[in-house]
Design an enzyme around this catalytic site. Structure first.
Site, short mmCIF file in Angstrom:
data_model
loop_
_atom_site.label_atom_id
_atom_site.label_comp_id
_atom_site.label_asym_id
_atom_site.label_seq_id
_atom_site.Cartn_x
_atom_site.Cartn_y
_atom_site.Cartn_z
N GLN A 161 19.01 91.51 -24.87
CA GLN A 161 17.60 91.28 -24.60
C GLN A 161 16.90 90.78 -25.86
O GLN A 161 16.74 91.53 -26.83
CB GLN A 161 16.96 92.60 -24.16
CG GLN A 161 15.47 92.51 -23.90
CD GLN A 161 14.86 93.88 -23.57
OE1 GLN A 161 15.32 94.91 -24.05
NE2 GLN A 161 13.83 93.89 -22.73
N GLY A 162 16.47 89.53 -25.84
CA GLY A 162 15.81 88.96 -27.02
C GLY A 162 14.31 88.92 -26.86
O GLY A 162 13.73 87.85 -26.60
N TYR A 163 13.69 90.06 -27.02
CA TYR A 163 12.22 90.13 -26.95
C TYR A 163 11.62 90.26 -28.35
O TYR A 163 10.88 89.43 -28.80
CB TYR A 163 11.78 91.36 -26.13
CG TYR A 163 11.82 91.22 -24.63
CD1 TYR A 163 12.58 90.25 -24.00
CD2 TYR A 163 11.08 92.10 -23.83
CE1 TYR A 163 12.61 90.15 -22.62
CE2 TYR A 163 11.11 92.01 -22.45
CZ TYR A 163 11.88 91.03 -21.84
OH TYR A 163 11.90 90.96 -20.48
N GLU A 186 12.89 98.89 -14.59
CA GLU A 186 13.85 99.71 -15.34
C GLU A 186 13.29 101.10 -15.62
O GLU A 186 13.62 101.73 -16.58
CB GLU A 186 14.23 99.02 -16.65
CG GLU A 186 13.02 98.55 -17.41
CD GLU A 186 13.25 98.30 -18.89
OE1 GLU A 186 14.02 99.04 -19.50
OE2 GLU A 186 12.62 97.38 -19.41
N SER A 220 7.02 102.11 -27.67
CA SER A 220 7.03 103.39 -28.40
C SER A 220 6.20 104.42 -27.63
O SER A 220 5.43 104.07 -26.74
CB SER A 220 6.44 103.19 -29.79
OG SER A 220 5.04 102.98 -29.67
N GLU A 273 3.71 106.00 -28.67
CA GLU A 273 2.28 105.75 -28.89
C GLU A 273 1.78 104.69 -27.91
O GLU A 273 0.70 104.85 -27.31
CB GLU A 273 2.04 105.28 -30.34
CG GLU A 273 2.19 106.37 -31.41
CD GLU A 273 3.64 106.66 -31.78
OE1 GLU A 273 4.53 105.86 -31.40
OE2 GLU A 273 3.90 107.68 -32.45
C1 LIG Z 1 17.74 101.23 -31.66
C2 LIG Z 1 16.82 100.15 -31.19
C3 LIG Z 1 17.23 99.26 -30.21
C4 LIG Z 1 16.42 98.21 -29.79
N1 LIG Z 1 16.90 97.30 -28.88
C5 LIG Z 1 16.13 96.21 -28.59
C6 LIG Z 1 16.66 95.14 -27.77
O1 LIG Z 1 17.80 95.21 -27.30
N2 LIG Z 1 15.88 94.06 -27.54
C7 LIG Z 1 14.61 93.95 -28.04
O2 LIG Z 1 13.95 92.96 -27.76
N3 LIG Z 1 14.08 94.94 -28.81
C8 LIG Z 1 14.81 96.04 -29.11
N4 LIG Z 1 14.30 97.04 -29.92
C9 LIG Z 1 12.96 96.84 -30.52
C10 LIG Z 1 11.89 97.80 -30.04
O3 LIG Z 1 11.49 97.50 -28.76
C11 LIG Z 1 10.75 97.73 -31.08
O4 LIG Z 1 11.22 98.39 -32.23
C12 LIG Z 1 9.50 98.41 -30.60
O5 LIG Z 1 8.88 97.61 -29.65
C13 LIG Z 1 8.52 98.70 -31.75
O6 LIG Z 1 8.24 97.55 -32.47
P1 LIG Z 1 8.33 97.52 -34.05
O7 LIG Z 1 9.66 98.03 -34.43
O8 LIG Z 1 7.96 96.18 -34.50
O9 LIG Z 1 7.27 98.58 -34.54
P2 LIG Z 1 5.69 98.33 -34.65
O10 LIG Z 1 5.19 97.73 -33.41
O11 LIG Z 1 5.39 97.69 -35.93
O12 LIG Z 1 5.18 99.83 -34.68
C14 LIG Z 1 5.15 100.65 -35.84
C15 LIG Z 1 4.45 101.94 -35.46
O13 LIG Z 1 3.12 101.65 -35.08
C16 LIG Z 1 2.85 102.20 -33.80
N5 LIG Z 1 1.89 101.36 -33.10
C17 LIG Z 1 1.95 100.01 -32.94
N6 LIG Z 1 0.90 99.59 -32.22
C18 LIG Z 1 0.17 100.68 -31.92
C19 LIG Z 1 -1.04 100.89 -31.19
N7 LIG Z 1 -1.70 99.89 -30.61
N8 LIG Z 1 -1.51 102.15 -31.07
C20 LIG Z 1 -0.85 103.18 -31.65
N9 LIG Z 1 0.29 103.04 -32.35
C21 LIG Z 1 0.79 101.80 -32.48
C22 LIG Z 1 4.18 102.27 -33.13
O14 LIG Z 1 4.21 103.23 -32.10
C23 LIG Z 1 5.09 102.64 -34.29
O15 LIG Z 1 5.05 104.02 -34.49
C24 LIG Z 1 15.12 98.08 -30.33
C25 LIG Z 1 14.68 99.00 -31.30
C26 LIG Z 1 15.51 100.01 -31.74
C27 LIG Z 1 15.00 100.95 -32.79
#
Ligand SMILES: Cc1cc2nc3c(=O)[nH]c(=O)nc-3n(C[C@H](O)[C@H](O)[C@H](O)COP(=O)(O)OP(=O)(O)OC[C@H]3O[C@@H](n4cnc5c(N)ncnc54)[C@H](O)[C@@H]3O)c2cc1C
Lengths: 396, 377
Positions: free
Chosen positions: A126-128, A244, A381, A383
């Site tokens: 999944q490339g999101y 999902e 997440s 949050e």
């Molecule tokens: C093990 C693992 C597997 C993954 N697999 C995939 C995958 O297969 N494909 C894919 O596309 N992605 C994947 N992801 C990515 C995952 O979906 C993202 O890590 C997630 O969406 C959070 O984005 P970020 O890491 O950029 O954190 P950020 O968005 O930068 O968040 C950092 C912190 O800020 C908080 N935050 C951000 N915005 C808000 C808000 N508006 N209000 C309150 N708090 C906020 C977050 O909750 C978090 O605690 C994976 C991640 C992990 C760790």
């Protein structure tokens, strides 16, 4: 209202149990129990076992190989798989992109992709997410520009689970840089063998490898790989999210791990008595189990609604929130339970050939705990899920 | 009341903080912990040269006679660098036991050698069944030919792979969990019958499980009173708890600063994520836990030389606070970094792992709450 299984359901449970007992190799369930990062072959072998039996895709329409199971049957099946230590099926093809393809895809896309997903020939990722676009996914910048019958794709995806062995990737890409954020995004299927794709591994805090970075450098993708209409990708992505949801509570797995916790707490001693008789510790187990029981019931209510055609709404976010919290709480208690033997960190997965330093049951406990820190981060997440409930359910 | 450092203490702090900044950055540390020893012998020699190994040792034996405050200053800075050299097993535990219980000859043999960086030590107190009860000992020491024969197992002995001498607790009498009968023996690491299984721990340190199979120890190997060593063990582990609390504060401070900075720089939805109130409050909770932990660390450090009951209460109170705070600050630092927090490349996860192990070390929060309750009810 009735919680009991019918005789037919009980018979189904026996059938599932017997099938798993006869077909799940013990080396595989051992890897699952000790929290290994599974290899493609591990995932594929169980996938193909279920495909051969016709039990692979309860969420698919029957004409594509799905099965018409009731929510109770799905629940029973998941529960038995978790109990036996069956590997979780890779969701990216089976439960994520396939529903998008059979709902919005072209006939050619259906004819080409669905059989290959079903047979296990193609694994997907999944490339999101992108470096600058995680929680704020709609800000994504990977762009796809038309060039004749193709798109030229440039960008950088990150955290991509299984990209190192996936055959295909489904991507959200920007096709209209001038439109409002959500309205310029398209849903594109890309062959991972395409020239211009580079995959770089990301090692996680447990020292395992499941996630990756994916660089797309002038990757040529036929326009026929576009799902539905250009610039409607966000709608399909949201549909996929709705699809999902029911597994996200992770209840079956948590129930297995809480049993493991009790088993360990019976074996570990504190002042000469089993840890499970320690009032502080047993109270923490009970507290967690009560929460898990509540979550199981909440999950069943959602399943029942779904079977009556009421798709789960935003309130299903609570399944993800509480499910992830409980996964982590149980793992923390497991780490606590094994005491000093949480420390040694040489795993069979890292090439250790000798037996575990401490008791066998302590093997992999900490690694699993560390990787499960991600459950409150990925897939929206906690949050973000709370923001969704606050806004969409509570109107705040 | 005075919470300020003396001039000498400030100088000590500056020098150890500078060492960590200049020579112990995250990349250097990562290389060290994957080396064979898991730490640097050059660093160890430097610690000797700078007087850090002799800091808490008595002046009569080549030490500097430093107080627990000096130890706290050192350990906090070590925590901020995730310093992997076996300071705790050698100086705090090993030399601490020798100082507290050793004979004149033992002190002469061990303490100057530790101070000079020529000798490393380790202390094996836990056993597979003991959990956190220091008196739960099944390793036996039987009198034989004017000496003793030791049989049993010791679990997760930090620093044992590099130790020249290993001190173990063993039972010379009494029932399995009796205070009476607990004894200490100082063994050569290569003693016949002493088998080690060395391994790396999750925080990058080195430890070993020991099997004692008919290990012979002469009378000169006995440390302190035969059968009456539990009091010394408790005293020295309480001192080690104070040092560990300081290390944890150093580690938490790094996580606090790093995460706070990330909240200001990481942008999502067009704003720094630190603008989201839920993250502000989370960060405030982390800040409060850190400050409460620092307060408890001061408290235990300043009460180590008070009466036994006061000391025990202080140690358990501090350890309970540090355990829960460390896990909270660690886990939330990962959470607030999102996917980045999950990567091995970022230092955040490494600090989290160290803080988790600190919770277990010398008894986790539950254990110390129970001990605190027993002392205060
Ligand atoms: C093990 C693992 C597997 C993954 N697999 C995939 C995958 O297969 N494909 C894919 O596309 N992605 C994947 N992801 C990515 C995952 O979906 C993202 O890590 C997630 O969406 C959070 O984005 P970020 O890491 O950029 O954190 P950020 O968005 O930068 O968040 C950092 C912190 O800020 C908080 N935050 C951000 N915005 C808000 C808000 N508006 N209000 C309150 N708090 C906020 C977050 O909750 C978090 O605690 C994976 C991640 C992990 C760790």
């Amino acid at each position: 209202m009735d919680l009991a299984f019918t005789p037919e359901e009980l018979a189904f449970r026996e059938e599932v149990r017997a099938f798993i007992a006869a077909n799940l190799p013990s080396e595989l369930s051992e890897k699952v129990r000790t929290g290994h990062h599974l290899e493609k072959e591990d995932l594929r072998s169980w996938h193909q076992t279920l495909a051969a039996k016709g039990w692979l895709a309860p969420n698919w329409p029957v004409e594509h190989g799905g099965i018409d199971w009731s929510p109770t049957q799905k629940y029973i099946f998941d529960e038995e798989c978790a109990k036996a230590g069956a590997p979780p099926l890779s969701p990216f093809g089976l439960s994520m992109v396939a529903p998008v393809i059979f709902t919005f895809g072209s006939d050619e896309q259906k004819a080409y992709h669905l059989p290959k997903i079903y047979s296990g020939e193609h694994f997907w990722c999944q490339g999101y997410s992108e470096p600058g676009s995680g929680s704020d996914l709609a800000s994504l910048r990977t762009k796809a520009e038309r060039d004749g019958d193709d798109y030229i794709v440039n960008g950088h995806k990150v955290w991509t689970t299984h990209a190192h062995f996936a055959d295909w990737i489904f991507c959200l890409v920007r096709t209209d840089p001038d439109a409002k954020q959500q309205e310029g995004i398209s849903f594109l299927l890309i062959d991972m063998k395409s020239p211009g794709i580079t995959v770089r591994p990301i090692i996680t805090i447990d020292e395992g490898h499941s996630i990756n970075e994916v660089f797309l450098d002038n990757v040529r993708v036929p326009r026929s790989n576009l799902i539905g209409e250009e610039n409607k990708g966000w709608t399909y992505a949201k549909f996929l999210l709705g699809h999902e949801r029911t597994g996200i509570a992770n209840v079956a797995d948590s129930k297995v791990r809480i049993e493991k916790l009790k088993e360990i707490a019976r074996a570990e001693l504190t002042d000469g008595s089993p840890l499970i008789t320690d009032s502080a510790f047993s109270r923490k187990i009970a507290d967690t189990e009560v929460d898990l029981t509540a979550l199981e019931m909440t999950n069943l209510r959602t399943l029942a609604d779904e079977s009556e055609g009421r798709a789960p709404g935003p309130e299903a976010s609570m399944l993800k929130i509480r499910g992830a919290e409980l996964t982590q709480r149980i793992d923390e208690l497991l780490v606590e339970a094994v005491g000093y033997y949480a420390n040694p960190y040489e795993l069979p997965e890292h090439g250790r050939n000798e037996p575990a330093v401490g008791p066998d049951y302590a093997d992999g406990i900490l690694a699993h705990h560390l990787y499960m820190r991600a459950t409150t981060i990925y897939g929206g997440s906690n949050e973000i899920q709370k923001n969704i409930i606050a806004k969409m359910v509570l109107g705040l | 009341m005075d919470f300020s450092f003396s001039t000498e203490q400030t100088l000590l702090k500056d020098s150890v903080v500078r060492f960590v900044q200049d020579e112990y950055d995250f990349d250097a540390r990562r290389k060290l912990v994957t080396s064979d020893d898991g730490f640097s012998r050059d660093n160890w020699a430097k610690f000797a040269e700078l007087g850090w190994l002799s800091m808490p040792l008595p002046e009569d034996y080549g030490g500097l006679g430093g107080s627990p405050v000096e130890t706290m200053i050192l350990m906090e800075a070590f925590g901020a660098g995730l310093v992997a050299e076996p300071y705790m097993p050698t100086v705090i535990l090993g030399a601490g036991l020798v100082e507290a219980a050793g004979s004149e000859a033992q002190k002469q043999e061990i303490l100057p050698a530790v101070a000079g960086g020529e000798m490393m030590l380790a202390f094996g107190f836990a056993e597979p069944q003991s959990r956190f009860n220091l008196a739960d000992i099944t390793t036996t020491a039987e009198a034989s030919n004017g000496g003793y024969v030791l049989n049993g197992k010791k679990s997760v002995v930090f620093g044992a792979p590099s130790a020249d001498k290993i001190i173990v607790s063993a039972r010379a009498g009494g029932g399995q969990r009796d205070a009476d009968g607990v004894s200490l023996f100082m063994l050569d690491a290569d003693a016949a019958g002493l088998a080690r299984r060395d391994y790396r721990t999750v925080d990058g340190l080195r430890a070993a499980d020991l099997t004692l199979d008919g290990v012979k120890a002469g009378p000169e190997a006995v440390l302190g009173d035969l059968g009456g060593a539990l009091g010394v063990i408790e005293n020295v582990t309480d001192r080690a708890i104070a040092a560990l609390c300081a290390e944890a504060v150093g580690a938490m401070q790094v996580l606090h600063d790093t995460t706070n900075e990330y909240l200001k720089t990481r942008k999502q939805f067009g704003v720094p994520i630190g603008k989201f109130q839920v993250l502000q409050h989370r960060m405030v909770d982390m800040f409060i836990e850190l400050e409460q932990s620092r307060s408890m660390t001061y408290m235990v450090t300043l009460k180590l030389d008070e009466g036994e009951a006061e000391r025990k209460k202080a140690a358990s109170g501090a350890k309970a606070q540090i355990g829960k705070a460390g896990k909270f600050v660690g886990a939330q630092s990962v959470q607030l970094h999102g996917g980045m927090g999950m990567t091995d490349e970022l230092k955040v996860g490494h600090f989290y792992k160290r803080l988790m192990m600190i919770d277990t070390m010398f008894g986790n929060t539950d254990h110390h709450l129970k001990r605190f309750a027993a002392l205060t009810q």
